[in-house]
Enzyme design. Structure first.
Site, PDB file in Angstrom:
ATOM      1  N   SER A  35      -0.984 -20.694   6.113  1.00 50.17           N
ATOM      2  CA  SER A  35      -0.526 -19.304   6.197  1.00 50.17           C
ATOM      3  C   SER A  35      -1.221 -18.510   7.294  1.00 50.17           C
ATOM      4  O   SER A  35      -0.725 -17.459   7.702  1.00 50.17           O
ATOM      5  CB  SER A  35      -0.727 -18.597   4.854  1.00 50.17           C
ATOM      6  OG  SER A  35      -2.071 -18.694   4.429  1.00 50.17           O
ATOM      7  N   ASP A 326      -5.096  -8.963   3.293  1.00 50.81           N
ATOM      8  CA  ASP A 326      -4.885  -9.139   1.859  1.00 50.81           C
ATOM      9  C   ASP A 326      -6.044  -9.946   1.300  1.00 50.81           C
ATOM     10  O   ASP A 326      -7.092 -10.047   1.940  1.00 50.81           O
ATOM     11  CB  ASP A 326      -3.523  -9.785   1.564  1.00 50.81           C
ATOM     12  CG  ASP A 326      -3.372 -11.168   2.179  1.00 50.81           C
ATOM     13  OD1 ASP A 326      -4.393 -11.787   2.546  1.00 50.81           O
ATOM     14  OD2 ASP A 326      -2.231 -11.655   2.288  1.00 50.81           O
ATOM     15  N   HIS A 329      -6.138 -13.256   3.874  1.00 50.24           N
ATOM     16  CA  HIS A 329      -5.797 -13.332   5.293  1.00 50.24           C
ATOM     17  C   HIS A 329      -6.387 -12.197   6.123  1.00 50.24           C
ATOM     18  O   HIS A 329      -6.528 -11.081   5.630  1.00 50.24           O
ATOM     19  CB  HIS A 329      -4.273 -13.332   5.451  1.00 50.24           C
ATOM     20  CG  HIS A 329      -3.608 -14.415   4.665  1.00 50.24           C
ATOM     21  ND1 HIS A 329      -3.054 -14.194   3.430  1.00 50.24           N
ATOM     22  CD2 HIS A 329      -3.434 -15.728   4.939  1.00 50.24           C
ATOM     23  CE1 HIS A 329      -2.561 -15.334   2.960  1.00 50.24           C
ATOM     24  NE2 HIS A 329      -2.777 -16.287   3.855  1.00 50.24           N
TER      25      HIS A 329
END
Length: 361
Positions: A35, A326, A329
């Site tokens: 991600s 978040d 990340h």
């Protein structure tokens, strides 16, 4: 007068073409990862819940819309492409149905997928992401297309000048160190890290056998300091055990890549010490313009890390002052700073050479 206009038109056209050609430093970038580098592949996995194609993700991206990036804006893969003069890479799964994908493949493509890991299933047991093994399978199809398009000799020349970025490992380690992990009953942390490193070695060799000659290996960060790990401690401090094994994993990867380059003489690499950079930001935030090093910008609960970044979550206005977007990340600004260091930083954080030097080989 018409002659002069004609002259200046072609003069500026020539300048623009020359600038464009010189700005593009490599023919392509192929991105493998999780991600941290996903540019929208998971959007195309129907049953996956591991997506970021909703607010407040993308609030600082062009148009202010969520794209599937786990960020308030661009991520590291985007900034690396821009650094070398390329367009932002397309997610591979968005290209499967288009007719002219061969031309897109020539400038590179991203296989990165949120939730992906080195080991099949361990980081994501429900098949909601594209594991690194599967990403390499997809790349083998792209490789075949490029060979068919250019011929084997020209394809190898093209790929030997291209960059192959690998951003992986965080999900495997986070899966092992999360509070409800069942992996600890199966192996010790050392055994688990050794298995990760050994598996990655084989995967990197597979990429090499498919034309890769310039590798950009991004080490895992200090994962124990992400907000999701901090809230496991009553004090909100970093999870030192997770950090310790993140460091050991990075050391193992460096040893493996050094071994590969000794064995395969025509391969070169840059290793980015994400761990060291993140700790530097955390220990010296004012030096880098950060005011918040613990809490996520977007989320809910303690450190904004009890609930992920969802449309119901609140988000901060001073996003450039946060390290974390978040609970896992980095913010767009932190990602941009990572790539600045990766591209032309010193051996303190990029070794044996930085990406700028790698391109020049």
């Amino acid at each position: 007068m018409a002659y002069m206009c004609f002259f200046f038109f072609f003069f500026f056209l020539f300048i623009n073409i020359s600038w464009s050609e010189s700005a593009q430093m490599v023919p392509a970038i192929f991105v493998f990862g999780d991600s941290l580098a996903d540019v929208g592949n998971n959007n195309h996995i129907k049953l996956s819940t591991l997506k970021a194609n909703f607010p407040h993700n993308g609030i600082d991206f062009s148009g202010g819309k969520a794209t599937g990036r786990f960020s308030n804006g661009k991520n590291s893969a985007d900034f690396l492409a821009e650094k070398v003069g390329l367009q932002i890479s397309s997610p591979y799964l968005s290209l499967t149905s288009i007719s002219n994908k061969s031309s897109v493949f020539l400038s590179g493509v991203s296989f990165a997928s949120g939730g992906a890991g080195i080991l099949d299933g361990n980081s994501n047991p429900f098949g909601e992401s594209i594991s690194l093994n599967k990403q390499i399978e997809y790349y083998s199809t792209v490789y075949g297309d490029i060979v068919q398009n250019l011929g084997s000799v020209e394809a190898q020349k093209h790929l030997s000048k291209s960059l192959f970025a690998v951003v992986i490992g965080s999900n495997d380690l986070l899966g092992f160190f999360k509070s409800d992990s069942t992996l600890r009953a199966k192996s010790t942390p050392q055994q688990f890290v050794d298995m990760l490193v050994s598996t990655l070695k084989d995967q990197l060799k597979r990429i090499y056998n498919l034309g890769a000659r310039k590798l950009v290996i991004v080490g895992v960060g200090a994962i124990g300091c992400c907000p999701a790990q901090r809230i496991q401690n009553k004090t909100g401090d970093c999870n030192e055990e997770a950090n310790y094994w993140s460091l050991k994993y990075n050391e193992g990867v460096k040893t493996v890549v050094q071994g590969i380059t000794s064995e395969l003489k025509d391969i070169s690499y840059s290793f980015f010490d994400t761990y060291g950079v993140v700790l530097d930001y955390i220990k010296n935030p004012a030096t880098y313009g950060f005011t918040e090093i613990r809490a996520a910008c977007c989320g809910l609960g303690n450190l904004n890390a009890k609930v992920p970044c969802l449309p119901i979550s609140r988000y901060c206005s001073n996003r450039k002052e946060h390290i974390f977007w978040d609970f896992y990340h980095p913010t767009e600004r932190a990602s941009s700073m990572f790539v600045d260091t990766l591209f032309d930083g010193s051996q303190q954080y990029v070794h044996p050479i930085n990406v700028k030097q790698l391109i020049a080989i």
